[in-house]
Each structure stands twice: as C-alpha cells, then as structure tokens.
Design a protein around this motif. Structure first.
Motif, PDB file in Angstrom:
ATOM      1  N   GLU A  65       0.811  -1.402  -0.135  1.00  0.00           N
ATOM      2  CA  GLU A  65       0.098   0.010   0.074  1.00  0.00           C
ATOM      3  C   GLU A  65       1.017   1.389   0.004  1.00  0.00           C
ATOM      4  O   GLU A  65       2.027   1.294   0.666  1.00  0.00           O
ATOM      5  CB  GLU A  65      -0.787   0.037   1.285  1.00  0.00           C
ATOM      6  CG  GLU A  65      -2.069  -1.127   1.394  1.00  0.00           C
ATOM      7  CD  GLU A  65      -2.731  -0.968   2.541  1.00  0.00           C
ATOM      8  OE1 GLU A  65      -3.766  -0.639   2.647  1.00  0.00           O
ATOM      9  OE2 GLU A  65      -2.086  -1.203   3.605  1.00  0.00           O
ATOM     10  N   LEU A  86       1.528   6.665  -7.192  1.00  0.00           N
ATOM     11  CA  LEU A  86      -0.154   7.063  -7.072  1.00  0.00           C
ATOM     12  C   LEU A  86      -0.349   8.499  -7.305  1.00  0.00           C
ATOM     13  O   LEU A  86      -1.462   8.890  -8.118  1.00  0.00           O
ATOM     14  CB  LEU A  86      -0.729   6.357  -5.768  1.00  0.00           C
ATOM     15  CG  LEU A  86      -0.841   4.759  -5.828  1.00  0.00           C
ATOM     16  CD1 LEU A  86      -1.623   4.397  -4.629  1.00  0.00           C
ATOM     17  CD2 LEU A  86      -1.526   4.240  -7.198  1.00  0.00           C
ATOM     18  N   GLU A 128     -13.378   6.206   2.029  1.00  0.00           N
ATOM     19  CA  GLU A 128     -13.164   6.408   0.537  1.00  0.00           C
ATOM     20  C   GLU A 128     -13.573   7.568   0.020  1.00  0.00           C
ATOM     21  O   GLU A 128     -14.576   8.028   0.419  1.00  0.00           O
ATOM     22  CB  GLU A 128     -14.037   5.063  -0.157  1.00  0.00           C
ATOM     23  CG  GLU A 128     -13.227   3.848   0.256  1.00  0.00           C
ATOM     24  CD  GLU A 128     -14.053   2.493  -0.510  1.00  0.00           C
ATOM     25  OE1 GLU A 128     -15.127   2.959  -1.102  1.00  0.00           O
ATOM     26  OE2 GLU A 128     -13.506   1.519  -0.376  1.00  0.00           O
ATOM     27  N   LYS A 136      -9.144   9.472  -9.419  1.00  0.00           N
ATOM     28  CA  LYS A 136      -8.849   8.103  -8.777  1.00  0.00           C
ATOM     29  C   LYS A 136      -9.774   8.068  -7.402  1.00  0.00           C
ATOM     30  O   LYS A 136      -9.756   9.061  -6.964  1.00  0.00           O
ATOM     31  CB  LYS A 136      -7.368   8.043  -8.698  1.00  0.00           C
ATOM     32  CG  LYS A 136      -6.559   7.854  -9.704  1.00  0.00           C
ATOM     33  CD  LYS A 136      -5.251   7.446  -9.423  1.00  0.00           C
ATOM     34  CE  LYS A 136      -4.330   7.361 -10.616  1.00  0.00           C
ATOM     35  NZ  LYS A 136      -2.801   7.062 -10.386  1.00  0.00           N
ATOM     36  N   TRP A 137     -10.129   6.917  -7.368  1.00  0.00           N
ATOM     37  CA  TRP A 137     -10.710   6.698  -5.920  1.00  0.00           C
ATOM     38  C   TRP A 137      -9.810   6.305  -5.157  1.00  0.00           C
ATOM     39  O   TRP A 137      -8.968   5.220  -5.439  1.00  0.00           O
ATOM     40  CB  TRP A 137     -11.985   5.512  -6.182  1.00  0.00           C
ATOM     41  CG  TRP A 137     -13.393   6.402  -6.646  1.00  0.00           C
ATOM     42  CD1 TRP A 137     -13.750   6.284  -7.668  1.00  0.00           C
ATOM     43  CD2 TRP A 137     -14.234   6.684  -5.692  1.00  0.00           C
ATOM     44  NE1 TRP A 137     -15.089   7.005  -7.962  1.00  0.00           N
ATOM     45  CE2 TRP A 137     -15.422   7.335  -6.484  1.00  0.00           C
ATOM     46  CE3 TRP A 137     -14.325   6.982  -4.161  1.00  0.00           C
ATOM     47  CZ2 TRP A 137     -16.636   7.685  -6.040  1.00  0.00           C
ATOM     48  CZ3 TRP A 137     -15.584   7.592  -3.851  1.00  0.00           C
ATOM     49  CH2 TRP A 137     -16.522   7.932  -4.725  1.00  0.00           C
ATOM     50  N   PHE A 138      -9.653   6.610  -3.793  1.00  0.00           N
ATOM     51  CA  PHE A 138      -8.778   5.829  -2.886  1.00  0.00           C
ATOM     52  C   PHE A 138      -9.406   5.533  -1.706  1.00  0.00           C
ATOM     53  O   PHE A 138     -10.312   6.235  -1.312  1.00  0.00           O
ATOM     54  CB  PHE A 138      -7.896   7.222  -2.387  1.00  0.00           C
ATOM     55  CG  PHE A 138      -7.004   7.671  -3.478  1.00  0.00           C
ATOM     56  CD1 PHE A 138      -5.640   6.877  -3.871  1.00  0.00           C
ATOM     57  CD2 PHE A 138      -6.971   8.964  -4.100  1.00  0.00           C
ATOM     58  CE1 PHE A 138      -4.924   7.409  -4.813  1.00  0.00           C
ATOM     59  CE2 PHE A 138      -6.198   9.366  -4.979  1.00  0.00           C
ATOM     60  CZ  PHE A 138      -5.252   8.429  -5.325  1.00  0.00           C
ATOM     61  N   HIS A 139      -9.046   4.495  -1.229  1.00  0.00           N
ATOM     62  CA  HIS A 139      -9.483   3.798  -0.047  1.00  0.00           C
ATOM     63  C   HIS A 139      -8.315   4.317   1.023  1.00  0.00           C
ATOM     64  O   HIS A 139      -7.196   4.102   0.940  1.00  0.00           O
ATOM     65  CB  HIS A 139      -9.492   2.380   0.070  1.00  0.00           C
ATOM     66  CG  HIS A 139      -9.673   1.786   1.496  1.00  0.00           C
ATOM     67  ND1 HIS A 139      -8.934   1.121   2.117  1.00  0.00           N
ATOM     68  CD2 HIS A 139     -10.964   1.840   2.123  1.00  0.00           C
ATOM     69  CE1 HIS A 139      -9.439   0.913   3.324  1.00  0.00           C
ATOM     70  NE2 HIS A 139     -10.536   1.164   3.391  1.00  0.00           N
ATOM     71  N   VAL A 140      -8.722   4.927   2.283  1.00  0.00           N
ATOM     72  CA  VAL A 140      -7.737   5.718   3.089  1.00  0.00           C
ATOM     73  C   VAL A 140      -7.894   5.408   4.370  1.00  0.00           C
ATOM     74  O   VAL A 140      -8.808   5.096   4.867  1.00  0.00           O
ATOM     75  CB  VAL A 140      -7.693   7.237   3.227  1.00  0.00           C
ATOM     76  CG1 VAL A 140      -6.804   7.864   3.978  1.00  0.00           C
ATOM     77  CG2 VAL A 140      -7.465   7.711   1.501  1.00  0.00           C
ATOM     78  N   PHE A 153      -2.791   4.574   2.129  1.00  0.00           N
ATOM     79  CA  PHE A 153      -4.071   4.584   1.161  1.00  0.00           C
ATOM     80  C   PHE A 153      -3.681   3.845  -0.159  1.00  0.00           C
ATOM     81  O   PHE A 153      -2.445   3.432  -0.445  1.00  0.00           O
ATOM     82  CB  PHE A 153      -4.032   6.109   0.671  1.00  0.00           C
ATOM     83  CG  PHE A 153      -2.729   6.697  -0.088  1.00  0.00           C
ATOM     84  CD1 PHE A 153      -3.130   6.864  -1.544  1.00  0.00           C
ATOM     85  CD2 PHE A 153      -1.896   7.222   0.560  1.00  0.00           C
ATOM     86  CE1 PHE A 153      -1.865   7.343  -2.310  1.00  0.00           C
ATOM     87  CE2 PHE A 153      -0.775   7.620  -0.079  1.00  0.00           C
ATOM     88  CZ  PHE A 153      -0.924   7.773  -1.534  1.00  0.00           C
ATOM     89  N   GLU A 154      -4.659   3.302  -0.862  1.00  0.00           N
ATOM     90  CA  GLU A 154      -4.573   2.546  -2.210  1.00  0.00           C
ATOM     91  C   GLU A 154      -5.567   2.880  -3.025  1.00  0.00           C
ATOM     92  O   GLU A 154      -6.697   3.595  -2.801  1.00  0.00           O
ATOM     93  CB  GLU A 154      -4.794   1.024  -1.625  1.00  0.00           C
ATOM     94  CG  GLU A 154      -6.174   0.756  -1.234  1.00  0.00           C
ATOM     95  CD  GLU A 154      -6.410  -0.748  -0.816  1.00  0.00           C
ATOM     96  OE1 GLU A 154      -5.582  -1.431  -1.443  1.00  0.00           O
ATOM     97  OE2 GLU A 154      -7.148  -1.150  -0.081  1.00  0.00           O
ATOM     98  N   ASP A 155      -5.274   2.715  -4.238  1.00  0.00           N
ATOM     99  CA  ASP A 155      -6.216   3.205  -5.396  1.00  0.00           C
ATOM    100  C   ASP A 155      -7.369   2.072  -5.649  1.00  0.00           C
ATOM    101  O   ASP A 155      -6.971   0.812  -6.017  1.00  0.00           O
ATOM    102  CB  ASP A 155      -5.401   3.146  -6.748  1.00  0.00           C
ATOM    103  CG  ASP A 155      -5.929   3.524  -8.045  1.00  0.00           C
ATOM    104  OD1 ASP A 155      -7.325   3.652  -8.079  1.00  0.00           O
ATOM    105  OD2 ASP A 155      -5.388   4.115  -9.224  1.00  0.00           O
ATOM    106  N   SER A 157      -9.935   2.616  -7.693  1.00  0.00           N
ATOM    107  CA  SER A 157     -10.865   2.897  -8.774  1.00  0.00           C
ATOM    108  C   SER A 157     -11.720   1.928  -9.542  1.00  0.00           C
ATOM    109  O   SER A 157     -12.713   2.043  -9.922  1.00  0.00           O
ATOM    110  CB  SER A 157     -10.125   4.034  -9.791  1.00  0.00           C
ATOM    111  OG  SER A 157      -9.604   4.942  -9.168  1.00  0.00           O
TER     112      SER A 157
END
Length: 646
Positions: A65, A86, A128, A136-140, A153-155, A157
């Motif tokens: 991540e 990212l 998110e 992009k969508w990120f999960h944080v 955080f990770e992408d 999307s």
C-alpha cells in the motif's frame, strides 16, 4: 520487554523512530517480516542488535500500500515509492511541502475533514474518496502520531467502477422488472427457502422477502391453484421445465394472475440444489383475453344471427358464410358453399365486374359501398342484392368481407306500393265510372219494367234476360266501387262445390262456343266462410280468363282439394300461356295478355282473395298452358283468425 527499553530501542532505528513506533502501535503485520512482532501476527519480537538497526525506508517501500507521513504543520516528512507513483509526483518534490498546498483540490473534501478529525480526536479514521485531479478513488486509513499524521492509501478506482457497474446492473434489472412487471425468485431446495426480489415482492405486495415452500403455497397461492403449483415444483425437481400459471393472493385480499417459469440447478452429483425463475403479473393480459373472447363471442353471435348475409371470401372461394347466407343460397350444410368458387353463385352478367371489384378491395384495400349484384341460389333461383365489400385480415391473410342484403322483399314492397298507388288511381276512376253508370242503369231498369207490361207471351223472356244483364252491370259497377271504398259485407259458410256449380252453369254456354271441354275433379268439398257473390266473382273471372286463353278449344280442368284446413281450388287450362315478364306483374292494373283487356278483373280477383285471407299464384308456360292455385282458409280456420284479430 519493558516499554521504555522498547522505545529506546526504536529511537536507534534508522533515525526515524516515530514512524516505526507508530506502525508498531497500529499492529501492522508487515513489520514482522523484519521484526517478528508477537500478537496479531503471532510471532515473537526478536530485538537482537541486528534487528534494531532497520532501514525504515526500505521496509516501508516494500509495503503493498501507498504510505506517507506529515508533521503537525501538514508538511510531508516521508512518502514511500508507491505513494509517489499514485500521486504522480517525485518524492523529493514533496518532502517538506504542505499537503494542502501541493494538493489544494483536497481542501473541503473528505480528505480535509477526516485528516483533521483524526488529529483532533486522536483516533484512527478510514474512508473512501474520489480525487478529481487524479481521477482516482482512494481507500484511506489515517492514524495520528505524536509528530503528525500517518496515512495508508490505495487506488480502488477499478473496484469502484466494478461496484458502480454492479449497482447500475442491479438498478437496470430492477427497472426492467418494473417495466416488464416481473419479479425474480430463488428456491433453495436444500434448505427449503424461497427468496423474492423487490419486483416479486411488488407483485405480491407482501413485506416478507423469504419463506418456505409450504409457507408460500398456503399463504400466497389460491387454494384452487395449489395443486397446479405443487405439480410444477415436483415436475421441475424431476428435471422437467417449470411453467405454471396461478392466482396469487395479496394480503389485502386482492387476487393477481401470475405466470411463473423457472429452471433447476444441480450439484456435481446431479442432486437438486436450487431453482431460479421469474414471476410475471399477467392479470391485465388475462382480463384483456377474457374481454377479447367475450367480444369475439358477441361478434360471432351478431354475425351468426344477422338478418343480412355476412361472408368472407379470399377473392376466389368462399371461406365463411353465416346462417342468413346459407338460407339465401338455399344451402342446408355449410360445405355446400364454403370452398366453392364465388363465381358459381354469381349471375353471369356480374362475374367480370365482381372480379375487378374484389381486386380493388384486396390490392388497394379499398372499401366498396353499396353495389347491386344478382346471385344464383343452389336451386338456380335469381336473388337481387346490395353488397358492401370490406378489406379484412383473416388468419393472417388479406380477404374480403361481404355484407349482402337481400333486396327482394324491399323490391316487392316497392312494387306493392306502386300497385297500391295504381289501385288508388284506378279506384278513383272506377268510382267515377260506376257512379255515372248506376244512374242510367236505374232509369233503364225502371223503363224496362214499364215496357214489360205492354208485352205478352214469348217476348217476355227477352225482358228477363235484359233485366238480368242490367243487374249484372249494376253488380259489376258496385264491385268497381270496392276499389275506392270498402263495403260492408257479410261472411257466410258455403261449400266450394256449391259456389263453383253456380258459376259453371253460367259459363258453360261460353265454353261450348269456344270448343272448351270443362272437366271437374272434386277430391273434397271443403266448407269456407266467404262473401258468396264476391267468391263467385273470383271463379267467374278466372274461369272466363281460362276459356278466353283457348280460342281454338282445349281442356279446362277444375280441381277442389283440402289441405291443412285450407281449400285449394286449381284451375288449369291448355291455352297460350303467360310470358315470364308479365307473370310476375299479374294483378297490376293495365297488365294483361288480352288485346282489349285492362287487367282490372284480375286486380279485383286478387283483392277479393286477399280480403278472404287467401292466396293466389300462377304457374305458366308459353304454348303449354296456365295453372291458377287459389287457397282459402277453411271455415274453422277463418273463425280462429277472426277471433284472434278481434
């Protein structure tokens, strides 16, 4: 290990103890790759001298991540390689710079809100969010530390797109169920649990989305249809298609008609596992089908019982014809007409015209209004009609619907009206003539009686003859008045033979002079109620016409019969016959075959017969002779009719 010893150990690791200590507090198992932390990762921490000197940069860059850290002033202090990738920036460009300056589009977003909440409340946050500049969508996951904030955080999307597509598919499916008025159901055969989709719940209007098959049958299926649904379920379990239509009971008591179809799913061993299917609300369709059947039945009843002929032709042959058509064409069975060429029933003069008109209807889909057409019955009798032709689709083919109205009765009525008008005119003329004749007759009869007193002997018989003839003239003039003014008459019972014998006695001399042989065939002697003088007048007119039709002699046959309480008097001659074009007009004034005739005698004859509730008809063949049939109700029948009329 004691905490202070552990913290002092971290202070010596790579010069970045805060990051490492924060990750350790979060229980990140990735540290066990180099540290062997016990707890969530299930490994004892090995704090040997070698492990205390860990390359934190190398460690964090190995994370799957992205990771970055900011200080209390929101300046970047660390970013791993994946984070820079990212974010689309070089790490060296971001270290020491503010996150809100470098990524100012994040201000006012969930990034801004959640990061500040984590710092202020000293708690880990997870969320998110979509970052528009990077698309992009990120999960944080962010957690606070003593020196600032640490963020994983990770992408996501691709995952969000997939979720969006799945959600859209669900919405489309739901909308499709609403539009098609269907629902989806699933039956877990192993656990005997039926699950309904929102569409199925909407159809049934029941709040419970699941239930057993027993619950479904007993609560939602009409009692009279349960055996149908049960049979369909058992058939499906046996590998047959599930297809059943039944009445669905709603909680409010309303009933809907549902058509359900399903398919069975089996495991690797072939045992039933579940069944999935659809349920469609066909209530409206069933109502329309019932209305359509009722409409078709009403239309069929109207067509079958119509007084007009209604038929369907394909341009060449009859396809259908109703009862009125069978009657008009003289058919007892439908197959005597259907399947046969239409031209077989058309008068030859109309075949070419009808062929062209049929083409116009079929090809140009044109409606043809009233057209006069003559037909021939199975007995080759002529029928005059009016026809309407309508383009129609029948069993997927273009055909012609014919509406045929038999105008024979109307034409007969028109002829009767014309005859009535003629009778009225003739009656007025006759009344005038009779009036003018009767005045001189009175004078003649008076002077004849005076002169009679001056003569004696044989010459007196001449006075008798003249007096009888004057009386006859007076009688005829009185009958002429009948055409204009009804007379009060008295009906009396008389034997037919008695009436005919008196007439024959009067006409025998004329017959002898014409060489006419009179033959009588009396098969009975019926009793009738009549006006004697009027009925004798009928026989005089008819017999006299028969004698005059045989100027060169011949045989005159007079028959008396009785049938169905009616007297039949038949007068047959061997005369010249009556042409066909005149035969149908007999009884009209001025219609006659005599050179000097007026037709009034036969007109008076028909009127008298009609007044006696009788009938008269003529059959004739030119050069062969004529048969006249007079039918008069018997005495008892006349009394019944008179009583009913009163």
């Amino acid at each position: 290990m004691k905490t202070e010893n552990y913290e002092s150990s971290l202070m010596q690791v790579g010069g970045e103890p805060e990051i490492l200590f924060a990750l350790y507090q979060m229980g990140d198992c990735r540290l066990t790759d180099v540290m062997g932390k016990r707890g969530e990762c299930g490994v004892d921490v090995d704090w040997s001298q070698d492990n205390r000197k860990i390359d934190v940069h190398k460690l964090i860059n190995q994370f799957s991540e992205a990771f970055f850290a900011v200080d209390k002033d929101w300046n970047f202090t660390f970013l791993n390689k994946l984070a820079c990738e990212l974010l689309g920036r070089h790490c060296s460009d971001l270290i020491g710079k503010s996150i809100w300056t470098e990524f100012h589009e994040a201000l006012g977003s969930a990034f801004d809100d959640e990061y500040h909440r984590a710092v202020e409340e000293r708690k880990t946050v997870e969320f998110e969010e979509y970052y528009r500049p990077l698309k992009k969508w990120f999960h944080v996951r962010a957690f606070p530390g003593d020196e600032g904030l640490y963020v994983y955080f990770e992408d996501v999307s691709v995952k969000k797109v997939m979720e969006s597509e799945i959600k859209r598919s669900h919405q489309l499916l739901s909308q499709a169920q609403v539009i098609a008025n269907i629902g989806i159901w699933e039956w877990d055969v192993v656990n005997d649990e039926i699950t309904w989709s929102d569409g199925a719940i909407r159809i049934g209007q029941h709040p419970q989305p699941t239930g057993s098959s027993h619950y479904f049958l007993n609560n939602f299926v009409h009692p009279e249809d349960r055996h149908l649904v049960l049979a369909a379920m058992q058939s499906a379990l046996a590998g047959q298609p599930c297809d059943v239509e039944y009445r669905f009971l709603r909680p409010n008591g309303d009933t809907r008609v549902v058509h359900s179809q399903g398919m069975l799913l089996v495991d690797d061993g072939g045992s039933p596992v579940r069944m999935i299917g659809i349920a469609k609300d066909v209530t409206q369709r069933k109502k329309v089908e019932v209305q359509l059947r009722e409409s078709e039945e009403r239309y069929r009843t109207l067509v079958e019982n119509s007084l007009n002929v209604i038929a369907v032709v394909d341009g060449i042959k009859w396809i259908y014809i109703n009862k009125a058509g069978m009657k008009m064409f003289g058919a007892e069975h439908l197959d005597e007409i259907t399947g046969r060429p239409v031209a077989d029933f058309l008068h030859p003069d109309y075949r070419v015209m009808c062929k062209e008109q049929t083409r116009l209807v079929l090809v140009e889909q044109r409606l043809l209004h009233l057209t006069e057409i003559k037909w021939l019955t199975l007995q080759q009798q002529l029928v005059e009609t009016e026809v309407i032709a309508v383009p129609l689709s029948y069993q997927g083919k273009s055909v012609v619907q014919l509406i045929i109205r038999d105008t024979s009765d109307r034409r007969q009525a028109q002829q009767l009206v014309m005859q009535s008008e003629k009778l009225s005119a003739v009656g007025q003329l006759a009344a005038g003539v009779a009036h003018e004749i009767r005045n001189p007759l009175t004078s003649l009869k008076g002077f004849l009686q005076v002169l009679r007193s001056d003569y004696e002997g044989a010459k007196l018989e001449y006075f008798d003859i003249m007096e009888r003839e004057l009386s006859r003239i007076e009688l005829i003039s009185g009958e002429m008045l009948m055409l204009a003014k009804p007379q009060a008459v008295t009906y009396e019972e008389r034997k037919v033979q008695f009436l005919l014998q008196g007439v024959l006695a009067l006409l025998e001399t004329q017959a002898h002079l014409k060489s006419v042989e009179i033959v009588t065939e009396y098969y009975s002697n019926p009793l009738i109620r009549c006006v004697e003088t009027a009925m004798k007048q009928v026989f005089v007119n008819l017999i006299k016409n028969a004698i005059e039709a045989m100027p060169h002699g011949g045989k005159l046959t007079i028959r008396i019969k009785e049938s169905h309480q009616k007297a039949l008097i038949q007068i047959e001659d061997e005369g010249c016959g009556i042409p066909e074009d005149i035969l149908g007009k007999l009884g009209q004034p001025f219609i006659t075959t005599k050179g000097e005739g007026t037709g009034l005698g036969l007109m008076v004859t028909q009127k008298i017969v009609k007044d006696h509730r009788g009938t008269i008809d003529f059959t004739s063949q030119v050069g062969v002779g004529t048969i006249v049939n007079v039918t008069i109700p018997g005495s008892e029948d006349v009394i019944k009719v008179s009583s009913a009329g009163a």
